[in-house]
Each structure stands twice: as C-alpha cells, then as structure tokens.
Write a protein that holds these residues in place. Sequence first.
Motif, PDB file in Angstrom:
ATOM      1  N   LEU A 155       2.692   6.361  -9.095  1.00 25.26           N
ATOM      2  CA  LEU A 155       2.805   4.652  -9.438  1.00 25.26           C
ATOM      3  C   LEU A 155       1.322   4.299  -9.800  1.00 25.26           C
ATOM      4  O   LEU A 155       1.771   3.447 -10.740  1.00 25.26           O
ATOM      5  CB  LEU A 155       3.430   4.000  -7.852  1.00 25.26           C
ATOM      6  CG  LEU A 155       4.742   4.641  -7.601  1.00 25.26           C
ATOM      7  CD1 LEU A 155       5.309   3.209  -6.340  1.00 25.26           C
ATOM      8  CD2 LEU A 155       5.403   3.765  -8.680  1.00 25.26           C
ATOM      9  N   ASP A 156       0.348   4.281  -9.125  1.00 26.73           N
ATOM     10  CA  ASP A 156      -1.064   3.826  -9.490  1.00 26.73           C
ATOM     11  C   ASP A 156      -2.156   5.932  -9.844  1.00 26.73           C
ATOM     12  O   ASP A 156      -2.074   6.160  -8.640  1.00 26.73           O
ATOM     13  CB  ASP A 156      -1.507   3.268  -8.545  1.00 26.73           C
ATOM     14  CG  ASP A 156      -2.423   2.667  -9.016  1.00 26.73           C
ATOM     15  OD1 ASP A 156      -3.758   2.782  -8.900  1.00 26.73           O
ATOM     16  OD2 ASP A 156      -2.155   1.047  -8.454  1.00 26.73           O
ATOM     17  N   SER A 176       7.615   7.063 -13.610  1.00 29.94           N
ATOM     18  CA  SER A 176       7.243   5.957 -12.363  1.00 29.94           C
ATOM     19  C   SER A 176       6.128   5.676 -12.358  1.00 29.94           C
ATOM     20  O   SER A 176       6.054   4.066 -11.960  1.00 29.94           O
ATOM     21  CB  SER A 176       7.519   6.712 -10.637  1.00 29.94           C
ATOM     22  OG  SER A 176       8.280   7.425 -10.578  1.00 29.94           O
ATOM     23  N   GLU A 178       3.340   2.417 -12.786  1.00 30.90           N
ATOM     24  CA  GLU A 178       3.159   1.659 -13.274  1.00 30.90           C
ATOM     25  C   GLU A 178       1.600   1.222 -13.351  1.00 30.90           C
ATOM     26  O   GLU A 178       1.540  -0.397 -14.043  1.00 30.90           O
ATOM     27  CB  GLU A 178       3.892   0.971 -11.668  1.00 30.90           C
ATOM     28  CG  GLU A 178       5.063   0.887 -11.724  1.00 30.90           C
ATOM     29  CD  GLU A 178       5.533   0.024 -10.569  1.00 30.90           C
ATOM     30  OE1 GLU A 178       5.094  -0.671  -9.863  1.00 30.90           O
ATOM     31  OE2 GLU A 178       6.633   0.463  -9.961  1.00 30.90           O
ATOM     32  N   ARG A 179       0.843   1.509 -12.895  1.00 31.34           N
ATOM     33  CA  ARG A 179      -0.641   1.582 -13.236  1.00 31.34           C
ATOM     34  C   ARG A 179      -1.326   2.401 -13.549  1.00 31.34           C
ATOM     35  O   ARG A 179      -1.823   3.413 -12.570  1.00 31.34           O
ATOM     36  CB  ARG A 179      -1.266   0.638 -12.094  1.00 31.34           C
ATOM     37  CG  ARG A 179      -2.702   0.123 -12.727  1.00 31.34           C
ATOM     38  CD  ARG A 179      -3.321  -1.174 -11.121  1.00 31.34           C
ATOM     39  NE  ARG A 179      -4.536  -1.101 -11.054  1.00 31.34           N
ATOM     40  CZ  ARG A 179      -5.650  -0.669 -11.006  1.00 31.34           C
ATOM     41  NH1 ARG A 179      -5.231   0.276  -9.511  1.00 31.34           N
ATOM     42  NH2 ARG A 179      -6.724  -0.938 -10.781  1.00 31.34           N
ATOM     43  N   SER A 199       7.901   3.033 -17.789  1.00 30.11           N
ATOM     44  CA  SER A 199       7.416   1.981 -16.125  1.00 30.11           C
ATOM     45  C   SER A 199       6.304   1.505 -16.139  1.00 30.11           C
ATOM     46  O   SER A 199       5.400   0.130 -15.445  1.00 30.11           O
ATOM     47  CB  SER A 199       7.336   2.812 -15.219  1.00 30.11           C
ATOM     48  OG  SER A 199       9.110   3.407 -15.193  1.00 30.11           O
ATOM     49  N   ARG A 201       3.043  -1.292 -16.391  1.00 29.76           N
ATOM     50  CA  ARG A 201       2.788  -2.659 -16.304  1.00 29.76           C
ATOM     51  C   ARG A 201       1.552  -2.799 -17.014  1.00 29.76           C
ATOM     52  O   ARG A 201       1.272  -4.250 -17.497  1.00 29.76           O
ATOM     53  CB  ARG A 201       3.588  -3.337 -15.360  1.00 29.76           C
ATOM     54  CG  ARG A 201       5.155  -2.782 -14.780  1.00 29.76           C
ATOM     55  CD  ARG A 201       5.783  -3.357 -13.686  1.00 29.76           C
ATOM     56  NE  ARG A 201       5.207  -4.760 -13.845  1.00 29.76           N
ATOM     57  CZ  ARG A 201       4.457  -5.557 -14.118  1.00 29.76           C
ATOM     58  NH1 ARG A 201       3.470  -5.274 -12.523  1.00 29.76           N
ATOM     59  NH2 ARG A 201       4.087  -6.851 -13.678  1.00 29.76           N
ATOM     60  N   ASN A 221       7.528  -2.184 -21.477  1.00 33.12           N
ATOM     61  CA  ASN A 221       7.129  -2.949 -20.286  1.00 33.12           C
ATOM     62  C   ASN A 221       5.384  -3.620 -19.659  1.00 33.12           C
ATOM     63  O   ASN A 221       5.484  -4.367 -18.767  1.00 33.12           O
ATOM     64  CB  ASN A 221       8.061  -1.927 -18.134  1.00 33.12           C
ATOM     65  CG  ASN A 221       9.389  -2.127 -18.819  1.00 33.12           C
ATOM     66  OD1 ASN A 221       9.822  -2.658 -18.723  1.00 33.12           O
ATOM     67  ND2 ASN A 221       9.832  -0.739 -18.515  1.00 33.12           N
TER      68      ASN A 221
END
Length: 534
Positions: A155-156, A176, A178-179, A199, A201, A221
């Motif tokens: 995710l990160d 997946s 996000e960062r 994903s 962001r 996104n």
Amino acid sequence: MQAKEDESSYDSFELVDLAGRELQTIPIFLHRHAHNIISLNLSRNSMSDIPLDFVQAATTLRELRMTYMALKRVPASIRHSSALTRLDISCNRIQDLEHAGLNEISTLVSLKAINNRLTTLPLYFAEMKSLKYLNISNNKFTTLPDHICEMRGLLDLDVSFNEISTLPSELCQLVSLERLVAAGNALTTFPNSFSALASLRELDVRRNQLTDLKAVYALPNLAILQAEYNNLVSLDAQLGPKVREFGVPFNSLTRFTLAARGALDVSYSLTVLDLSYAKLSTLDEDALRPLVNLDTLKLDYNKFTRLPETLELLPNLRTLSCVDNVLASLPSGLAKLAKLEVINVHNNNLKEIPTGIWHCKSLRVLNASSNLLAAFPDMPVRMQDAPAMFDKPEDTDLSPGSETPSAQSLPLCSSLRKLLLCDNQLSDDIFDTIAVMGELRCLNLSFNDIFEIPTWSLSKNPNLEELYLSGNNLTSLPSEDLERLTKLRVIHLNCNKLQTLPAELGKIRKLLILDVGSNVLKYNIANWPYDWNW
C-alpha cells in the motif's frame, strides 16, 4: 542497576522502552514477562543479537524497534517471531537482508529499513504477501529491485533519497499501491505504464530531474502530487478529477495552463495549487476558471505583474499568497470572494488596494507590507454618514459593532484581525481607517511616514494585542489611548524620535514586550510614578 530494581520500575510489561540504556543483552527479568510484551524498543543500545528463547517466548510481540544500534545484519532470531507486525531496523549499517529470513515472519505488515547501506533486496521479498508498508529510503539503491513489483499487497512504498534514475515498467503491477515516495533521486521520466497504478492516491517526486508529468496526469485516483525541485519548464496540466493538492514550487516554470482531459471535464477537486518559486509572469485568464473548489493559491516568488480577473470566480478560495512579485494592482473583484480569509501580497509594487477590499466579509489577515502604498482605500460610504472617528470615549460607545449602520455594513470592519502595512508610504491619515476596525488584534505600521497618532484613534481598537510602529517619526504617544488598550501584549516603538514615554504604559497589565530602542529618551525626574531609570 539490579534486575529486581529494574523489574519493580515497570507497572506493565506490554510497552517496554529500553532505548539508550547501554544494554548488551535483554535483561534477565524480561524473559519472565516476554509473553506480555506487545511493543519493544531496543534502540541506541550496543547489543547485536536477541536470544532465540526470548523471541519464541514473546508470543504477543507486535512491534520491535532496533534503530541506531550499528547493526551490520538483522539478528537471526527475529525470523522466529510468531506475531510480529512492525519491524524498524533504521539507522544501522546493514548491507543486505539476504540472511535475515524476513519472509518467514508471515505476520509482518510494516518494515522500515531507512538509512542503511542496502543496494538490493533479496528475492524472497516477492513472497512477503502480508507486507503493506515498505520504507527503504536513504540507502544506496541505483535501481528499484524488480521483485518489489511482485509485492501485490503493498500500500505504501518509500524509496526516497537513493540514486534511482528510472522506475521499472513492471511497477504497474502494484495494483494496491496508494502512496509512492521517490523524492531525492535522479528520475527524469516515468515509464509509460505508470498510469496503470489505479490505486495511487499520493505521489511525492520532489528533488528529482523530471521534465514532464504527462504519465502522472493519467493516474485515475491521484489526490496529492508533490513535485518541487525538478526541471519542469512548461506545464500543460491535465489533472485528474480527484487531484486535491498540486504542488510544483522550485521549478523553472515559464508557462502553466490547465487543460481538461476530456470534453466533459469542466471542474476539478483541486483545493491547493502551489506554483511558487518559478518564473511565471502571467496566468491565462482561463487557467483558474475551472478551479471552483480551490482553497489555497500560492504564487510566491514569481514575476507576476497582474493576476487574472477570473480570480473572482473561485468561490471557495480562503488563502491567496503572491509574495515577492512585481504586482502593480490587485483584481477589482476581490469582494466577490466570500470565503477569502488571508491575502498576502508582501513585497510587490502595489500603489493602491481596490476599494472592494472593504466588502470582503471573511478576510482576517491582510499583509501588504513592502509595497508603494500611500493610503488605504477610502471607505465606500459618505464620510458624513460614518462615525465620528476621534470623538472622546466618554461620548462614544467603544464596544465592537457600535458604529453607525453605514460603517457597520462594511464587512471588513468586523472581520479583520491582522493588518500588516509596514514599509510603505503611509501618513498619519491611516489612523482614520484603523479607527473603524474594532476587531483588530495585530497592527503593523512600521517604517512608514507617520509623525503623530491622532488622539482617541487607537482607543477604538480595544482588542489590540500587538502594535508595531517602529521606524517612523513619532515624537509622542497618545497617553489616553494607551490606557484603554488593556489587552496589549507587544509594543515596538524603536527607531522613532520619542523623548519621553507616558506613564499610562505602566497601566497595561498584560504588556510583555516593550521595545523603545534607538529613540532620544531622556530621564524625566518629574515622572516619578513611571521611573524608567535610564
């Protein structure tokens, strides 16, 4: 220190902090309580290993920190942890993780290996399906290991401050993610497949060598983009509908436009736009029109001579900052910005402020210091309808909102809290304006052409807390006004021509700072109630 004494100092053994205790091994008494420990911090100790029996007994251990320990390798016993979710081995001397066997910790969710000597990651990282947060910043990576791209659960990912010049095209497999933080590398471009990170962001690519952001615009996104300190020259931004923060300061921008990605894209979610520290001299009139949700606009340290009139079409704008430019004027429609709270146009070439400023109903801070202002705009009411500015307080109600309806109808009179007009060409007449701003907390009129403060003018500002009048030509102070400024905490009167100070200063009980340096003050023996002992 004896073990028994150490044990008695703990009320609970769930969170154990042993950082900086000069320990070479785990204290014996902790072995008896290993099953209770949830978080263990061993940082800044000289131990290089953790006993295997302790790790196996710590069945509830979730977090382990081993930073600043000069470790050259990860203790082999850690792989036998049965519940560990967060491991921090930052700020050590670890060169590889090959023998650490971290893939055997099936519960590991977060790994921080910041500031080590890593050049690559072992192949087993692709097997770490539970890992969500990976931080390998400030190491010695020249390329991003390909097998990171197989960690579909990430995710990160933070790879900042390495020497990475390209990102692998396989990065798009991190569906997946996000960062992504890749600041402080040597990136010049993005792979064409980068836009497939559906994903993503938040993207931080500060301090690289990027020349365009085309692949970034296609991220569906993306909400936050930070791209300071790159080689961007011209930006024809095609921002996605979910981008909330777009920051590209410290680039050599000479052109910025905002183009819709499709025929139906007519508005944006953007709330923060930062174009500071560039070389922009103009903005297209349509560049701001679609930014109906914009909250903060930063244009500091550019070469703007004017701002587009379409600025008035930003209904949600709260902060406008255009510091250190060459503005000769401000848009006339500022009054239409009903939510505008802060205007900072410090250090420009402004000779006047539009009259519409009086109708800014939410404006709390106005900073127009270091300009060419000779006056504040006249109130847009007939002066005979305005209150008598300098009536004695006995004849005037000084409570906020006590002005006549004509003056009270001007929103600025009740909204403004901070007025900074230092380093201009203002005269004594400025106090006519100040007298109707009854809610001011901070007033800075330093380094102007003020010779005298009219009596009963400052007394109309009972809420004033900070007053700056340095660098003027004042020879006296209105004692009656000072006595009524009961909330005043700071007064700067340095660099004037004052010979005496009124005794009423001593009656301001909340006064904390009084600067009267560089005046011509003389000791006055007749003023015994307020003896300054020069």
